[in-house]
Design an enzyme around this catalytic site. Structure first.
Site, PDB file in Angstrom:
ATOM      1  N   GLU A 113      34.977  35.911  40.371  1.00  0.00           N
ATOM      2  CA  GLU A 113      34.578  37.201  39.821  1.00  0.00           C
ATOM      3  C   GLU A 113      33.110  37.189  39.388  1.00  0.00           C
ATOM      4  OE1 GLU A 113      38.899  38.880  38.277  1.00  0.00           O
ATOM      5  OE2 GLU A 113      37.480  38.125  36.785  1.00  0.00           O
ATOM      6  N   GLU A 147      43.908  38.690  43.263  1.00  0.00           N
ATOM      7  CA  GLU A 147      44.537  38.633  41.941  1.00  0.00           C
ATOM      8  C   GLU A 147      45.111  40.000  41.583  1.00  0.00           C
ATOM      9  OE1 GLU A 147      42.350  37.365  38.529  1.00  0.00           O
ATOM     10  OE2 GLU A 147      41.363  35.714  39.569  1.00  0.00           O
TER      11      GLU A 147
END
Length: 671
Positions: A155, A313
């Site tokens: 991320e 995710e």
């Protein structure tokens, strides 16, 4: 755009699994993990995301024994690995020796150790250490049979999106030199004569530091662009090291949602082998399923026809970072996962496999919860595993081509939400979601595409608050009406060019001519102000004084200073050029969309009430898979036929989709 080379998918069949952190557990747990993964049908896990301190306990001294054992164990059990570079979590020995690598915020306060992504993208010191651990990993595991995907960091930008330190400032100046050539060009672009801010050298330029001030809009926008490029440069540096030792595809996990993003993911998508996304619904979002669909449509728009993307995710239940984290309702876990697959993902992965007992995210949900296998969550994980195995024929298929495009661009989001604006409470996501929702509720698929996307295949093109647009892009967007497409332009679109300089001659400057209507003044509504439309809808937040030159008035105001003035217009050119100058209520937006759907004969995937989502994926052999997701608490009956891949039942001519459930009908279609 030329076809991208075929990238090997990391798993046979749809990918299923999630982040796996064996380093948090004793070795005897590893064998239980693998046994339960096999029971659930897990075929891909992400390993090593936060393991730098365990792999390199001091500079250049590596300890790989435990990771060797984990990768071998997973491979022996038929579970593929998405091996992450651990650079999201610099070790404490590095932060202690070099605290200068920590990011500095806009107030010039240096972040403290203990968070995520504690490093500045411009830091040469961090880059040196990061590439050393990446090189060691790639050299050791680049040909390991378990490793089927590489995952750079985690991320990126989720903690270090912007850094305002002096090293970043110097790097920003170099970026500006490359972009403009000389400082006079930057002065001209930014209009620095205002407030006497003319620069005589790039050495005088600093990032837009401070909070709550009024930075130069052009400079601030360029700093956003630079920050995205700086992180992308780091990604590319790690990727280059990996590719020296491995032929396995390299990706990183995006955080794509509805509004402006931390980086320019549309540009980043060109650099990854398989675009991947992390998506979490928000507890206070009354239409969580539509936010999920929009994220999937945006991911698909970024792939530009290259093939599937990957859900890297999402959550089985509540995450841990919202104010009041929400558990998912029964069957919501499966429905959410399959919605991502419906919108183009060839897999469904979670954070994480086993719920942690310590650390900041110890209350984050997981595939294997704290309470173990005697739980509803575990039973639903098993059910999802069965569903994904049944859906193996879907792998490699593509979502049926959409005929509606919603154009989004990070520059508009960044510019809209920074600095002084007529209404500083507006959010870029608001109009994007409003227009997407209106099509979504009619089971009309939309592609959410970047500014430079090829628009030739679309019958309807929507520009929601596209504040920033360059001349060439504006001309290309306006030209869609010349080939018979419908163009919808909403308020605050086309107002500024790529340097954030306002276009003169009336709003929305770049699209005034094609619309046949323009605004002479913005009239933002105050917090307690409302204006009524002649369809009964009530406008809040935004209105404009519109001058109609060559257009039909579709909606107008019935009260207030703008009574009798146009709020929505349509020019009869091509498929129609619409100007929506107000922030419409949902019912008015829906009426506009319904008229467009009827005028353009845009086909609905199915005909059903809102809350029943329908997306079709199609194989090259002509067979198709119709995903029907019922997000309501009542059964829905609709016209659809085929064999449900999930349970083998045959349906048609009508199909019942039970409350909260999913059907995936295999349709045999004429070639």
């Amino acid at each position: 755009m030329p076809a991208a080379p075929t990238v090997p998918w990391p798993t046979d069949g749809l990918s299923f699994g999630g982040d796996y952190s064996p380093e948090q557990w004793p070795r005897e747990v590893w064998h239980e993990d693998v046994r339960l993964m096999r029971e659930a049908g897990v075929n891909l896990v992400t390993v090593g995301v936060f393991s730098w301190a365990l792999l390199e306990r001091s500079p250049g001294e590596f300890t790989f024994d435990w990771l060797d054992e984990v990768l071998d164990l997973l491979h022996e059990n038929g579970i593929a690995v998405d091996l992450a570079t651990p650079t999201a979590a610099p070790p404490n020995w590095l932060l202690t020796a070099h605290p200068e690598i920590l990011p500095v915020d806009a107030t010039e306060r240096r972040e403290r150790p203990g968070g995520r992504l504690g490093w500045c993208a411009a830091s040469a010191t961090f880059r040196e250490h990061a590439l050393r651990i990446v090189g060691a990993l790639a050299e050791r595991y680049g040909r390991h049979p378990a490793v089927r995907l590489w995952h750079v960091s985690n991320e990126l930008g989720g903690g270090n999106a912007r850094c305002y330190c002096e090293e970043s400032a110097a790097d920003f100046r170099d970026w500006l030199t490359d972009r403009y050539g000389d400082v006079d060009a930057a002065n001209a672009a930014w209009g620095t004569a205002f407030w006497g801010h003319t620069y005589t050298s790039f050495d005088e330029v600093s990032p837009p530091r401070g909070v709550g001030g009024a930075p130069n809009p052009g400079l601030a926008l360029d700093f956003e662009r630079y920050s995205s490029d700086a992180l992308l440069r780091h990604f590319d540096a790690e990727k280059a090291v990996i590719e020296r030792h491995s032929e396995v595809p390299v990706t990183t996990n995006f955080m794509v949602g509805a509004g402006s993003q931390v980086v320019d993911y549309a540009e980043w998508a060109k650099h990854v082998a398989i675009p991947a996304n992390d998506h979490y619904t928000l507890v206070d979002d009354p239409r969580r399923e539509q936010d999920l669909a929009l994220a999937g449509d945006r991911m698909r728009g970024m792939t530009r026809g290259r093939g599937p993307w990957l859900l890297m995710e999402h959550s089985t239940g509540g995450p841990s970072w919202q104010q009041r984290n929400r558990a998912k309702d029964p069957s919501e876990l499966v429905r959410n996962a399959l919605a991502h697959v419906a919108h183009g993902s060839d897999g469904a992965l979670f954070f994480q496999w086993r719920a942690s007992t310590a650390g900041a995210e110890q209350f984050h949900s997981a595939m294997l919860p704290h309470a173990g296998t005697a739980t509803r969550v575990w039973r639903e994980v098993l059910a999802l595993g069965r569903a994904l195995r049944a859906l193996e024929p879907v792998q490699g298929s593509r979502v049926e081509p959409a005929r509606v495009a919603i154009v989004v661009d990070e520059a508009s989001g960044w510019a809209l939400q920074s600095g002084l604006k007529p209404h500083r409470g507006l959010r870029y996501a608001t109009e994007i979601r409003a227009w997407h929702r209106a099509f979504h509720d009619r089971q009309v698929l939309t592609d959410v595409v970047p500014l430079d996307a090829d628009l030739d295949g679309y019958d309807v093109v929507v520009l929601p608050t596209l504040l920033i647009v360059d001349d060439a892009s504006a001309a290309r967007l306006a030209a869609v009406v010349d080939r018979g497409a419908t163009l919808v332009v909403t308020y605050l679109s086309g107002v500024a060019d790529e340097t954030a300089r306002i276009r003169t001659g009336g709003y929305p400057g770049a699209f005034r001519q094609v619309l046949g209507a323009w605004s002479e003044e913005f009239t933002p509504l105050q917090i307690d102000e409302m204006r009524t439309l002649d369809d009964g809808g009530v406008v809040t937040d935004w209105a404009e004084a519109v001058v109609v030159e060559d257009a039909e008035v579709v909606l107008s105001y019935t009260d207030g200073p703008l009574a009798g003035s146009a709020a929505v217009t349509r020019r009869a050119v091509g498929g129609g050029a619409w100007y929506v100058s107000a922030r419409l209520p949902d019912q008015s937006t829906q009426r506009v969309v319904d008229r467009i759907i009827a005028e353009r004969a845009v086909p609905r995937t199915v005909t059903a009430p809102p809350g029943l989502e329908a997306v079709r994926r199609v194989r090259d052999d002509g067979s198709a898979f119709l995903f029907l997701l019922n997000h309501t608490d009542g059964d829905v009956v609709l016209s659809a036929a085929g064999t449900d891949v999930l349970d083998g039942t045959v349906h048609g001519p009508d199909t019942v989709v039970p409350a909260g459930r999913v059907r995936v009908l295999r349709e045999e279609r004429a070639s």
